[in-house]
Write a protein that holds these residues in place. Sequence first.
Motif, PDB file in Angstrom:
ATOM      1  N   UNK A  49       0.825  -1.207   0.000  1.00  0.00           N
ATOM      2  CA  UNK A  49       0.000   0.000   0.000  1.00  0.00           C
ATOM      3  C   UNK A  49       0.856   1.253   0.000  1.00  0.00           C
ATOM      4  N   UNK A  50       2.081   1.136   0.500  1.00  0.00           N
ATOM      5  CA  UNK A  50       2.966   2.294   0.495  1.00  0.00           C
ATOM      6  C   UNK A  50       2.785   3.217   1.700  1.00  0.00           C
ATOM      7  N   UNK A  51       1.971   2.813   2.681  1.00  0.00           N
ATOM      8  CA  UNK A  51       1.791   3.642   3.878  1.00  0.00           C
ATOM      9  C   UNK A  51       3.140   3.899   4.554  1.00  0.00           C
ATOM     10  N   UNK A  52       4.012   2.897   4.547  1.00  0.00           N
ATOM     11  CA  UNK A  52       5.325   3.046   5.184  1.00  0.00           C
ATOM     12  C   UNK A  52       6.229   3.993   4.382  1.00  0.00           C
ATOM     13  N   UNK A  53       6.084   3.978   3.057  1.00  0.00           N
ATOM     14  CA  UNK A  53       6.880   4.893   2.219  1.00  0.00           C
ATOM     15  C   UNK A  53       6.522   6.330   2.579  1.00  0.00           C
ATOM     16  N   UNK A  54       5.216   6.557   2.746  1.00  0.00           N
ATOM     17  CA  UNK A  54       4.768   7.918   3.041  1.00  0.00           C
ATOM     18  C   UNK A  54       5.155   8.381   4.442  1.00  0.00           C
ATOM     19  N   UNK A  55       5.313   7.421   5.365  1.00  0.00           N
ATOM     20  CA  UNK A  55       5.595   7.818   6.743  1.00  0.00           C
ATOM     21  C   UNK A  55       7.077   7.876   7.080  1.00  0.00           C
ATOM     22  N   UNK A  56       7.906   7.113   6.401  1.00  0.00           N
ATOM     23  CA  UNK A  56       9.305   6.994   6.818  1.00  0.00           C
ATOM     24  C   UNK A  56      10.047   8.323   6.724  1.00  0.00           C
ATOM     25  N   UNK A  57      10.540   8.826   7.868  1.00  0.00           N
ATOM     26  CA  UNK A  57      11.223  10.121   7.846  1.00  0.00           C
ATOM     27  C   UNK A  57      12.604  10.050   7.184  1.00  0.00           C
ATOM     28  N   UNK A  58      13.140   8.847   6.997  1.00  0.00           N
ATOM     29  CA  UNK A  58      14.490   8.710   6.430  1.00  0.00           C
ATOM     30  C   UNK A  58      14.467   8.196   4.987  1.00  0.00           C
ATOM     31  N   UNK A  59      13.268   8.082   4.425  1.00  0.00           N
ATOM     32  CA  UNK A  59      13.105   7.573   3.051  1.00  0.00           C
ATOM     33  C   UNK A  59      13.786   6.214   2.861  1.00  0.00           C
ATOM     34  N   UNK A  60      13.682   5.395   3.880  1.00  0.00           N
ATOM     35  CA  UNK A  60      14.291   4.068   3.797  1.00  0.00           C
ATOM     36  C   UNK A  60      13.345   3.062   3.139  1.00  0.00           C
ATOM     37  N   UNK A  61      12.054   3.406   3.074  1.00  0.00           N
ATOM     38  CA  UNK A  61      11.108   2.525   2.391  1.00  0.00           C
ATOM     39  C   UNK A  61      10.935   3.062   0.983  1.00  0.00           C
ATOM     40  N   UNK A  62      11.162   2.202   0.021  1.00  0.00           N
ATOM     41  CA  UNK A  62      11.103   2.656  -1.367  1.00  0.00           C
ATOM     42  C   UNK A  62      10.211   1.721  -2.193  1.00  0.00           C
TER      43      UNK A  62
END
Lengths: 435, 140
Positions: A49-62
Amino acid sequence: MGNTTYYHSVMLEKEKCKGCTTCLKHCPTEAIRVYGGSAHIIKERCIDCGACIQRCPYHAKVAVTDPLTRLSDYKIRVALPAPTLYGQFKGLTDIGRLLDALIAIGFDDVYEVARGAEYVSQEIAQRVKNRKVHNGMPLISSACPAIVRLIQVRFPELLDNVVDVISPMEAAALAARKRVCRNMSAAPEDVGIFFLTPCPAKMTEVRAPQSIHKSNVDGVISIMDVYGQLNAQIKTARHFDNLQHAGSHGVAWAQTGGEMLAVGVENALAVDGIENVIQVLESIENGDLSDLEYFEGLACVGGCLGGPLTFENTYVAKNRLRRLSEKLPRLEAPDGEERELTSEELRTQLLFQPNPAMKLDDNLYVALQKMERIEQIYANLPGLDCGSCGSPSCRALAEDVVLGFAVELDCIFKLKQKIQQMSKQMVDISETTRK
Amino acid sequence: MPLIAEVFPVEKDDFVTAGEASAKIKRTLKKLGVDSALLRRISVCSYEVELNLVIHSLGGTIDFQVTQDSVMLLVKDRGPGIANLELAMREGWSTAPESVRMMGFGAGMGLPNMKRNADEFDIKSEAGVGTEILMKFRLK
């Protein structure tokens, strides 16, 4: 079930991950754990879903998507722009110019996904109209792949109600290949169809399709990756007048409620934001929305305009799209000679299968025993759901312990208690042994 | 002996927590891997009965038990009791006040709906005392 290999677009770049618990707390399927100083994605549970991409402050989820260089794998390259793309550009007053810019950056033809959406809308309208047995639940949109996967993991009993129509992207891809093969007398394998995506779940939908045998899309390119080039080309690209075909209803699909509008069902409900969608799916499951005819659920706030791979702020893009749509005619999918897709082609080929990733055990008795044990462990945890142990909640930790992925002392409060006990014992020992 | 047993108190007019007991029940059953169709039937019953407690009763409890071969919901309230059970079991008959109907509840489908969805359904009631509903579902 059988499908034990899982393709995922959402990935972790380990070197960027700080091991904080931000993503952990926002994953709707509890698919993330933090241990050894970084996050880990449980692939059986992840719905991209990409919820983690949108939340990660370090842009570690891609999101892994295809690079533009993939275009060179094909003789003829067709771009399928999601209508979301139209809302990304400041000062764009004519969708045609954007489609021209797609040719300028290396595509040979363009087929609007919004056009595919018009065919899909018409099919869905028929399904709603001809529905004979109403089982106390609405028909559910299959457009958002993250929501379909959410239903497979968390609401398998609703799968029968997911509408059996392919997505606008697949409809567009099918029509585009037919058109190009006919007009340019090309062999189907020489044609590369590229979807320009606002979201990682679309990449997963293409690589691991659930409702059709094989996707008609050959590559998925992130809107973010083409934004710069398109923005540069919009003002100067040569004008072609035959690229734009979609009307306002097809374009509306980019935002929440657009599908509902295009399908034309009066008693329908559109909801965005995955947490909100979960709440409404719970109500549907309880039989509490038994009068509703159609449900459109979108994982991202704002619909696809709020996708993790978009450039522009959701609300700014929404306003732009509204202004662009006002100039468009309201079109139905064409009939007769001009009709590019049959109802049969627009129908899904496979049934959506449940994903039992949340289940404790295949054997009910064993599951019951595990549940009993989980309750015992949970009763002794602090109930703060702090996430410091690396599991998203105290209950999830209790589950992880029983399933063998964690130990009770991963809880820092339990650990502190234990250390206090031990230090007291040490003191006691030294007291009693002092001579 | 039930392997899982939990008693959920449900209070009159408490719309803030209404639905939480049935949500917990549903979550547990999903974790256990209970069959989809059965899960839906239990969900409908537990939600209906929980809202009945909030709307119609003076408060009560839902006793949720899972054994190896069945799921049981035993619901008891502290009154007011149903004067005419036969009438209450009829579809469309409701004593819900207008204020509650405005919220979309109280259509008079609750009890018949529960009876239809449960494998075993038993209701006892005494006006001025209280109501007791027992619902059982067979696990395959």
